[in-house]
Scaffold this motif. Structure first.
Motif, PDB file in Angstrom:
ATOM      1  N   MET A  49       0.843  -1.196   0.000  1.00 45.85           N
ATOM      2  CA  MET A  49       0.000   0.000   0.000  1.00 45.85           C
ATOM      3  C   MET A  49       0.878   1.246   0.000  1.00 45.85           C
ATOM      4  N   MET A  50       0.714   2.070  -1.032  1.00 45.63           N
ATOM      5  CA  MET A  50       1.618   3.201  -1.195  1.00 45.63           C
ATOM      6  C   MET A  50       1.409   4.250  -0.103  1.00 45.63           C
ATOM      7  N   ASP A  51       0.167   4.585   0.134  1.00 45.51           N
ATOM      8  CA  ASP A  51      -0.090   5.797   0.907  1.00 45.51           C
ATOM      9  C   ASP A  51      -1.236   5.541   1.882  1.00 45.51           C
ATOM     10  N   PRO A  52      -0.964   4.871   2.983  1.00 46.41           N
ATOM     11  CA  PRO A  52      -2.079   4.567   3.885  1.00 46.41           C
ATOM     12  C   PRO A  52      -2.578   5.832   4.593  1.00 46.41           C
ATOM     13  N   VAL A  53      -3.900   6.007   4.643  1.00 51.36           N
ATOM     14  CA  VAL A  53      -4.441   7.138   5.403  1.00 51.36           C
ATOM     15  C   VAL A  53      -4.569   6.774   6.868  1.00 51.36           C
ATOM     16  N   LEU A  54      -4.655   5.452   7.102  1.00 52.78           N
ATOM     17  CA  LEU A  54      -4.818   5.016   8.480  1.00 52.78           C
ATOM     18  C   LEU A  54      -3.931   3.804   8.679  1.00 52.78           C
ATOM     19  N   GLU A  55      -3.143   3.851   9.731  1.00 54.13           N
ATOM     20  CA  GLU A  55      -2.297   2.712  10.007  1.00 54.13           C
ATOM     21  C   GLU A  55      -2.443   2.341  11.476  1.00 54.13           C
ATOM     22  N   VAL A  56      -2.883   1.124  11.696  1.00 53.19           N
ATOM     23  CA  VAL A  56      -3.083   0.634  13.052  1.00 53.19           C
ATOM     24  C   VAL A  56      -2.016  -0.413  13.304  1.00 53.19           C
ATOM     25  N   LYS A  57      -1.227  -0.202  14.363  1.00 52.88           N
ATOM     26  CA  LYS A  57      -0.108  -1.113  14.615  1.00 52.88           C
ATOM     27  C   LYS A  57      -0.198  -1.721  16.003  1.00 52.88           C
ATOM     28  N   ALA A  58      -0.312  -3.036  16.057  1.00 50.48           N
ATOM     29  CA  ALA A  58      -0.271  -3.797  17.310  1.00 50.48           C
ATOM     30  C   ALA A  58      -1.140  -3.162  18.381  1.00 50.48           C
ATOM     31  N   LEU A  59      -2.313  -2.696  17.958  1.00 46.64           N
ATOM     32  CA  LEU A  59      -3.175  -1.926  18.850  1.00 46.64           C
ATOM     33  C   LEU A  59      -3.809  -2.823  19.913  1.00 46.64           C
ATOM     34  N   GLY A  60      -3.813  -2.330  21.131  1.00 43.35           N
ATOM     35  CA  GLY A  60      -4.467  -3.063  22.209  1.00 43.35           C
ATOM     36  C   GLY A  60      -5.088  -2.093  23.189  1.00 43.35           C
ATOM     37  N   LYS A  61      -6.220  -2.502  23.758  1.00 44.72           N
ATOM     38  CA  LYS A  61      -6.850  -1.658  24.764  1.00 44.72           C
ATOM     39  C   LYS A  61      -7.253  -2.528  25.942  1.00 44.72           C
ATOM     40  N   ALA A  62      -6.798  -2.138  27.119  1.00 45.40           N
ATOM     41  CA  ALA A  62      -7.173  -2.876  28.319  1.00 45.40           C
ATOM     42  C   ALA A  62      -7.879  -1.941  29.269  1.00 45.40           C
ATOM     43  N   PHE A  63      -8.936  -2.416  29.873  1.00 42.55           N
ATOM     44  CA  PHE A  63      -9.557  -1.655  30.945  1.00 42.55           C
ATOM     45  C   PHE A  63      -8.989  -2.186  32.242  1.00 42.55           C
ATOM     46  N   ARG A  64      -8.498  -1.284  33.074  1.00 43.21           N
ATOM     47  CA  ARG A  64      -7.775  -1.714  34.263  1.00 43.21           C
ATOM     48  C   ARG A  64      -8.584  -1.457  35.515  1.00 43.21           C
ATOM     49  N   ASP A  65      -8.539  -2.430  36.374  1.00 48.23           N
ATOM     50  CA  ASP A  65      -9.164  -2.287  37.675  1.00 48.23           C
ATOM     51  C   ASP A  65      -8.043  -2.232  38.694  1.00 48.23           C
ATOM     52  N   TYR A  66      -7.915  -1.086  39.356  1.00 45.28           N
ATOM     53  CA  TYR A  66      -6.805  -0.933  40.279  1.00 45.28           C
ATOM     54  C   TYR A  66      -7.144  -1.402  41.684  1.00 45.28           C
ATOM     55  N   GLY A  67      -8.396  -1.828  41.862  1.00 50.80           N
ATOM     56  CA  GLY A  67      -8.793  -2.201  43.207  1.00 50.80           C
ATOM     57  C   GLY A  67      -9.106  -0.959  44.002  1.00 50.80           C
ATOM     58  N   SER A  68      -8.091  -0.139  44.225  1.00 47.29           N
ATOM     59  CA  SER A  68      -8.321   1.127  44.900  1.00 47.29           C
ATOM     60  C   SER A  68      -7.963   2.249  43.950  1.00 47.29           C
ATOM     61  N   GLU A  69      -8.807   3.288  43.931  1.00 48.63           N
ATOM     62  CA  GLU A  69      -8.558   4.384  43.004  1.00 48.63           C
ATOM     63  C   GLU A  69      -7.307   5.168  43.386  1.00 48.63           C
ATOM     64  N   LEU A  70      -6.925   5.080  44.668  1.00 45.70           N
ATOM     65  CA  LEU A  70      -5.707   5.772  45.099  1.00 45.70           C
ATOM     66  C   LEU A  70      -4.509   5.280  44.311  1.00 45.70           C
ATOM     67  N   LYS A  71      -4.513   3.969  44.024  1.00 48.56           N
ATOM     68  CA  LYS A  71      -3.405   3.401  43.253  1.00 48.56           C
ATOM     69  C   LYS A  71      -3.388   3.979  41.850  1.00 48.56           C
ATOM     70  N   ARG A  72      -4.607   4.171  41.300  1.00 47.78           N
ATOM     71  CA  ARG A  72      -4.676   4.762  39.971  1.00 47.78           C
ATOM     72  C   ARG A  72      -4.075   6.162  39.986  1.00 47.78           C
ATOM     73  N   PHE A  73      -4.469   6.967  41.009  1.00 56.45           N
ATOM     74  CA  PHE A  73      -3.931   8.325  41.078  1.00 56.45           C
ATOM     75  C   PHE A  73      -2.416   8.281  41.217  1.00 56.45           C
ATOM     76  N   ALA A  74      -1.939   7.345  42.039  1.00 58.88           N
ATOM     77  CA  ALA A  74      -0.494   7.236  42.251  1.00 58.88           C
ATOM     78  C   ALA A  74       0.211   6.926  40.935  1.00 58.88           C
ATOM     79  N   SER A  75      -0.467   6.120  40.072  1.00 58.03           N
ATOM     80  CA  SER A  75       0.187   5.732  38.821  1.00 58.03           C
ATOM     81  C   SER A  75       0.378   6.926  37.897  1.00 58.03           C
ATOM     82  N   TRP A  76      -0.478   7.965  38.037  1.00 60.61           N
ATOM     83  CA  TRP A  76      -0.286   9.160  37.208  1.00 60.61           C
ATOM     84  C   TRP A  76       0.966   9.909  37.612  1.00 60.61           C
TER      85      TRP A  76
END
Lengths: 407, 264
Positions: free
Chosen positions: A1-28
């Protein structure tokens, strides 16, 4: 493909459950936190879309179609991999999202186009065209709360497609108002394509996928199961939705190079299928309008309470031409026994236009293959219709006219 | 940070039209329309004046106007209503617009700007009404009023910083919204709006000094009622603290933005 308008590479999406939201804030703030649970919705998705290409995305509910689209439109952020877009994306996903009932159609157009990132001047320039395309007359300056849902859709579609995007994402069999407006929408989508817009269509409608797309991608449990020719992908998809416990799915390459997909639990199978002329000779090339018999022999491998036979004639693009089954014709075989053979003969005139057609067969217990699918076979038979004895005509159907000419 | 501001600038037309639409939609079907933005806080002022003017009236040193207490109330209320509106709107900003954020891609940073814009417009109307009422009762603000834009800016910085920070957390822990409803009520009473700080018993004075809003509100009262320059040092520290809070909120927002839609 000469000229891709969209290229998706090894795409993955995970929804994470941190158990406690404090851990999520800490991860930021740089803390290394391992989530309690990770749920991958899609993973290892890679594909590219070329300029002007049309791609269909199919898959069962929960296969990850919406998540994929949200990642492409950037409303969701990928957990891994990347999406690179070379141009502007417009999505006809949620028409009328963000419309306020207490604003007029025109004000909502400004608002919605602003949300898409256009400046006041650009919207001003596009406004006459948007108003004309929606065709709702004086209602355009009335409050949206007085609109019918069809009118709201008209305005919403007009804004969403007011500016030609590089990629247009269309969700589900574009059900925009009445059939007149639907045709208008499809016409606009086709025009976009001719001018180089790539299409991504999400649908369960094999007709739409096969008639609009050059390529289709089948998603299953968040991964790409198949990426290729739309007819083959839709066959695989149909086999997939019929897949049940103990059921098998087999793909064979026929002599002509097409892939034949067979699936089901095999309590009953098609032993032979053939077309015969009215004289009882087997035929593969059939004249337009010639009477034929479709003879099918079914072998029953296990006792089944109810056996329904169905067939579907499809054209070369995989579009349905005609199909029915013995449930609808009230010819159900009750209590079929192991080892029994059931013969079906369907006689009909071949009122089809010239071209190649295929027949898919289904052995099921009700009117659909979704309850019990004993056997579903795509491309069970391929035949060709040629026009030997009638004046030239085009199209799939043979509707013999009587034309009077008065001068 | 500059990237956030750039994309907000690119969407400036959208922000402006959203503010307009927001206000329009809020009062679309009420007879008095935009007047409600002013009537509600003024009604509150009227109630407090009616109930408390006798008790509090005598305690305003250096003001001769017989409506002094009402003027004092209105000045404080102007500051408070801006604060409370920005905090409340920012708090539920992402939750309320969850559907939109899930479906359409646009710079999310527009949302707080829209909230602040709407709050500023309604506060401007309240300010106009307040000045008009001042004129009626014979109180004319002086050049000290020139400090007001700075006070408003500090007020917005503080309330947006707080609201945005809590708004981001509220997406993940929805209790924040509920708790804040109570906290804001308490906050109203630990800020000298309906009473003068001078009437407080000795110990309470210290608590009030910890309240950043105290410096902002008394700034409003200084320039609108007492016609004097606000306490620059205290205001400077409050401004500095507000800016730090605002920066923290933006940083938090940037970190949270990718995950926000996941849980909405």
């Amino acid at each position: 493909m000469m000229d891709p308008v969209l290229e998706v590479k090894a795409l993955g999406k995970a929804f994470r459950d941190y158990g406690s939201e404090l851990k999520r804030f800490a991860s930021w703030f740089g803390a290394r936190v391992t989530p309690k649970a990770e749920h991958w919705v899609i993973r290892d998705i890679s594909f590219a879309v070329g300029r002007g290409e049309a791609i269909g995305i199919v898959g069962q509910n929960g296969a990850g179609k919406s998540t994929l689209l949200k990642l492409i439109t950037r409303t969701l952020m990928p957990t891994e991999g990347s999406v690179s877009v070379n141009g502007r994306i417009a999505a006809i996903l949620e028409l009328g999202m963000g419309f306020s009932p207490d604003l007029t159609g025109r004000q909502n157009v400004y608002h919605a186009a602003g949300l898409m990132g256009f400046t006041r001047e650009q919207i001003d320039r596009a406004m006459p065209e948007i108003e004309a395309f929606a065709e709702i007359g004086a209602y355009f300056d009335e409050y949206v709360r007085t609109y019918s849902s069809g009118m709201q859709m008209r305005v919403a579609f007009s804004v969403a497609t007011a500016f030609r995007p590089d990629i247009l994402i269309v969700d589900e069999a574009l059900s925009v108002g009445d059939s007149y407006f639907q045709h208008k929408c499809f016409k606009r989508i086709k025009e976009f394509r001719e001018r180089g817009t790539s299409l991504m269509i999400v649908s369960h409608d094999s007709g739409a996928i096969q008639s609009l797309c050059d390529r289709a991608i089948l998603l299953q449990a968040g991964r790409i199961l198949k990426d290729g020719d739309p007819v083959e992908v839709m066959d695989a998809y149909n086999a997939l939705i019929a897949e049940r416990e103990n059921s098998t799915m087999k793909v064979e390459r026929l002599e002509g190079g097409q892939l034949q997909t067979t699936s089901g639990t095999l309590e009953a199978v098609v032993a032979s299928i053939r077309l015969y002329s009215e004289h009882g000779d087997p035929v593969e090339y059939i004249d337009v309008g010639q009477p034929v018999e479709l003879r099918v022999e079914v072998k029953v491998n296990a006792d089944i309470p109810r056996l329904v036979f169905g067939y579907l004639i499809k054209d070369r693009l995989g579009q349905s031409i005609f199909g029915t089954n013995t449930h609808h014709t009230k010819q159900v075989v009750e209590d079929a026994r192991t080892g029994q053979a059931v013969r079906y003969v369907a006689s009909f005139p071949m009122n089809l236009g010239p071209g190649t057609y295929s027949i898919s067969t289904a052995l099921v217990s009700t009117d659909t293959h979704l309850v019990d699918n004993y056997e579903w076979r795509d491309l069970a038979l391929i035949f060709t219709v040629a026009n030997h004895s009638h004046p030239h005509f085009v199209g799939n159907a043979w509707i013999p006219p009587h034309i009077d000419v008065t001068t | 940070m500059s990237e956030l501001l750039r994309s907000a600038w690119r969407y400036r037309h959208f922000i402006l039209s959203s503010v307009k639409n927001d206000l329009k939609a809020r009062f679309a079907r009420s007879r008095l329309g935009a007047a409600w933005m002013v009537l509600q806080p003024l009604a509150q002022v009227a109630i407090y004046s009616l109930v408390l003017s006798r008790v509090m009236g005598a305690k305003l040193p250096g003001v001769t106007n017989q409506y002094a207490y009402s003027i004092y109330l209105m000045a404080g209320m102007l500051a408070w209503s801006l604060f409370v509106e920005v905090v409340q709107r920012s708090l539920t900003l992402f939750v309320d617009n969850g559907n939109l954020m899930k479906k359409i891609f646009f710079p999310r940073i527009c949302l707080p700007f829209i909230a602040v814009g709407t709050a500023l417009v309604s506060n401007l109307l309240l300010f106009a009404a307040t000045v008009a009422i001042f004129a009626i009762v014979g109180h004319f603000p002086t050049s000290a009023l020139a400090w007001l834009p700075l006070l408003v800016a500090v007020n917005v910085a503080f309330s947006l910083g707080l609201g945005l920070l809590l708004g981001v957390i509220n997406v993940f822990v929805r209790d924040v919204g509920q708790v804040m409803a109570v906290v804001l009520q308490l906050w109203f009473w630990i800020t000298p709006i309906v009473y003068m700080p001078s009437i407080l018993p000795h110990g309470f004075g210290r608590i009030i000094e910890l309240n950043p809003l105290y410096y902002i509100v008394s700034g409003f009262q200084d320039v609108m009622l007492f016609n004097r320059t606000p306490d620059i040092v205290a205001l400077g520290w409050t401004a500095l603290g507000s800016l730090v809070l605002l920066a923290l909120a933006f940083m938090m927002f940037r970190k949270a933005a990718p995950e926000m839609v996941d849980v909405l």
